[in-house]
Design a protein around this motif. Structure first.
Motif, PDB file in Angstrom:
ATOM      1  N   LYS A 248      -4.499   4.989  -2.720  1.00 44.59           N
ATOM      2  CA  LYS A 248      -5.710   5.470  -3.381  1.00 44.59           C
ATOM      3  C   LYS A 248      -6.727   4.354  -3.586  1.00 44.59           C
ATOM      4  N   ARG A 249      -6.234   3.105  -3.693  1.00 45.90           N
ATOM      5  CA  ARG A 249      -7.154   1.980  -3.898  1.00 45.90           C
ATOM      6  C   ARG A 249      -8.033   1.727  -2.677  1.00 45.90           C
TER       7      ARG A 249
ATOM      8  N   ALA B 282      -2.096  -9.216  -4.077  1.00 45.55           N
ATOM      9  CA  ALA B 282      -2.379  -9.668  -5.441  1.00 45.55           C
ATOM     10  C   ALA B 282      -2.885  -8.518  -6.298  1.00 45.55           C
ATOM     11  N   ARG B 283      -3.759  -7.695  -5.752  1.00 43.03           N
ATOM     12  CA  ARG B 283      -4.306  -6.566  -6.510  1.00 43.03           C
ATOM     13  C   ARG B 283      -3.212  -5.563  -6.904  1.00 43.03           C
ATOM     14  N   LEU B 284      -2.275  -5.303  -5.990  1.00 48.28           N
ATOM     15  CA  LEU B 284      -1.292  -4.244  -6.220  1.00 48.28           C
ATOM     16  C   LEU B 284       0.011  -4.745  -6.832  1.00 48.28           C
ATOM     17  N   LEU B 285       0.406  -5.976  -6.512  1.00 43.87           N
ATOM     18  CA  LEU B 285       1.706  -6.481  -6.969  1.00 43.87           C
ATOM     19  C   LEU B 285       1.598  -7.395  -8.179  1.00 43.87           C
ATOM     20  N   LEU B 286       0.483  -8.121  -8.307  1.00 45.64           N
ATOM     21  CA  LEU B 286       0.335  -9.087  -9.399  1.00 45.64           C
ATOM     22  C   LEU B 286      -0.672  -8.562 -10.420  1.00 45.64           C
ATOM     23  N   ASN B 287      -0.495  -7.332 -10.830  1.00 47.77           N
ATOM     24  CA  ASN B 287      -1.472  -6.669 -11.697  1.00 47.77           C
ATOM     25  C   ASN B 287      -1.055  -6.626 -13.163  1.00 47.77           C
TER      26      ASN B 287
ATOM     27  N   LEU C 276       0.816  -1.211   0.000  1.00 45.81           N
ATOM     28  CA  LEU C 276       0.000   0.000   0.000  1.00 45.81           C
ATOM     29  C   LEU C 276       0.854   1.268   0.000  1.00 45.81           C
ATOM     30  N   VAL C 277       1.993   1.210   0.678  1.00 46.86           N
ATOM     31  CA  VAL C 277       2.823   2.407   0.836  1.00 46.86           C
ATOM     32  C   VAL C 277       3.748   2.624  -0.353  1.00 46.86           C
ATOM     33  N   PHE C 278       4.393   1.554  -0.820  1.00 44.89           N
ATOM     34  CA  PHE C 278       5.458   1.708  -1.812  1.00 44.89           C
ATOM     35  C   PHE C 278       4.996   1.547  -3.261  1.00 44.89           C
ATOM     36  N   VAL C 279       3.867   0.895  -3.482  1.00 45.88           N
ATOM     37  CA  VAL C 279       3.377   0.730  -4.849  1.00 45.88           C
ATOM     38  C   VAL C 279       2.584   1.974  -5.237  1.00 45.88           C
ATOM     39  N   ARG C 280       2.835   2.469  -6.422  1.00 45.45           N
ATOM     40  CA  ARG C 280       2.179   3.684  -6.880  1.00 45.45           C
ATOM     41  C   ARG C 280       0.657   3.488  -6.924  1.00 45.45           C
TER      42      ARG C 280
END
Length: 442
Positions: A91-92, A139-144, A83-87
């Motif tokens: 906001k999600r 999964a939502r943020l890293l495996l997109n 949540l912190v490091f992924v662009r």
């Protein structure tokens, strides 16, 4: 002559090393991590997945607490890092999925805090929510992207190979398949089923050696299912294979190629072991547990009695609905298990009807979305339709007779699969292999 042979052997060794190194570089490149924070997040995510697969390292954070808090902490840390490091991660949280996650977390926290045994309930609630929300949001943020999903499938493929080999070694050393990997066979078998999505990813690839590798590990997993002496695990591949055939996800020849070897393996294992003398599950207890769980939930419908809270006072006032077992035996079994042997009933009793209804509605919505997207699927996708449908369906069926989602090592993989269900038009946009994916499998 000896020098020449030594030089050739050294060259082969270096060739293998370069191949492995190149494959690792390609897979890491496919992740597309550009900032140090993203790289740290992926490393933490992969380490958490390793811990969930093998439960190693095994660290006891609070003596006397049975919940696997260390695995839960890793899941939570992975989610926070994502949540912190992924662009766009934070906001999600204002999306519909973020709002539902917040409501589920609030309901679980209040319910566990008001439990008559808050320490046990809060620790169990922490692992449940950390692993479920952590797996889904990672999964939502890293495996997109297709490349990231394929890299993760490769990683889980090798982890599962290690798990299956460890199971077989454990069987020959200890006489069971689970003792080196978990506290009993149920969470182990369930996470093997969930991790099998990686095997199906390889089976649906174009390259023959990938398909052969996937089939070999599927056969080995069938052997582990049989050796586990769990009836649902032994015949799960046959049931799911038929279901995939009915919905048109696979062809008859593919199902036939799975069913025949699995029947042979089950028959051989059954013949050479004492599975026929294994104790059958408490089917009568589960039947009575439906009525008891509903009766208990109606007494505290909003927040439940607290996750894994004692049920003694409710058992004393309960009147049996079926005559297949005595009340004394049912009470003793219920006190010993302290669960409904069905994770959704356990949620209903422990966390309340609103939590259970919202959670089940969310899972069903994602599952229906997956089935609805089937018309966009094709065999060249990174995540073919059966690769998600099979483990999710098998997992849901397994949760009908176990409390698998109370175990973070199971919940982590299940919610990662839910998080990889394509939304919008993602599935139709992944119709073929990209160049980077093709090079990673060469």
């Amino acid at each position: 002559m000896t020098v020449t042979r030594g030089f050739i052997a050294e060259e082969r060794h270096m060739s293998v090393y370069r191949t492995v190194r190149n494959a690792w570089d390609v897979l890491w490149k496919n992740l597309g991590a550009t900032t140090p924070g993203e790289k740290l997040t992926f490393l933490l995510f992969f380490f958490t997945t390793f811990n969930a697969a093998f439960l190693q390292p095994h660290v006891t954070l609070i003596p006397g607490i049975r919940a696997k808090l260390f695995t839960g902490v890793l899941c939570l840390a992975s989610m926070i890092a994502a949540l912190v490091f992924v662009r766009g991660g934070l906001k999600r949280l204002v999306s519909l999925e973020g709002v539902i996650s917040a409501i589920l977390l609030a309901l679980a926290a209040v319910s566990c805090a008001m439990s008559p045994t808050p320490e046990e309930s809060l620790s169990r609630g922490f692992t449940v929510m950390a692993s479920s929300l952590g797996g889904f949001w990672c999964a939502r943020l890293l495996l997109n992207t297709p490349e990231r999903r394929f890299s993760f499938a490769w990683y889980v493929f090798f982890l599962l190979a290690g798990v299956l080999v460890t199971c077989m070694i454990t069987f020959f050393l200890r006489g069971n398949v689970w003792q080196l990997l978990d506290h009993n066979q149920h969470p182990l078998i369930c996470r093997i089923v969930l991790m099998s999505f990686a095997l199906l990813v390889m089976v649906f690839r174009k390259r023959r050696w990938l398909r052969i590798s996937g089939v070999v590990l599927i056969a080995l997993s069938f052997a582990v299912y049989s050796l586990s002496s769990i009836r649902s695990a032994m015949f799960m591949p046959l049931v799911i294979g038929g279901a995939l055939l009915i919905v048109g996800a696979v062809r008859f020849r593919n199902v036939f190629a799975i069913i025949v070897p699995s029947l042979i393996i089950i028959g051989v294992v059954y013949y050479y072991t004492s599975l026929q003398e294994a104790k059958l599950p408490g089917d009568y207890y589960r039947l009575e547990s439906y009525a008891f769980s509903w009766d208990t939930a109606m007494k505290k419908p909003l927040l439940g009695i607290g996750l894994m809270a004692p049920r003694d006072e409710y058992l004393e006032a309960y009147e049996m609905c079926f005559n297949d077992m005595s009340k004394e035996k049912f009470v003793n079994t219920a006190k010993y298990l302290n669960s409904s042997e069905n994770v959704f009933l356990t949620f209903m009793v422990g966390l309340g009807i609103p939590f259970t209804a919202l959670y089940m509605l969310s899972v069903i919505t994602l599952y229906v979305l997956l089935v609805h997207r089937r018309r966009h699927a094709n065999r060249r996708m990174v995540l073919p339709f059966p690769a998600l449908l099979f483990p999710l369906t098998a997992g849901l069926l397994h949760f009908m007779v176990t409390d698998g989602l109370l175990q973070p090592q199971v919940s982590w993989f299940f919610h990662i699969l839910l998080g990889m269900i394509p939304v919008r038009n993602e599935m139709s946009g992944v119709g073929s292999d990209s160049p980077s994916l093709a090079s990673s499998t060469s």
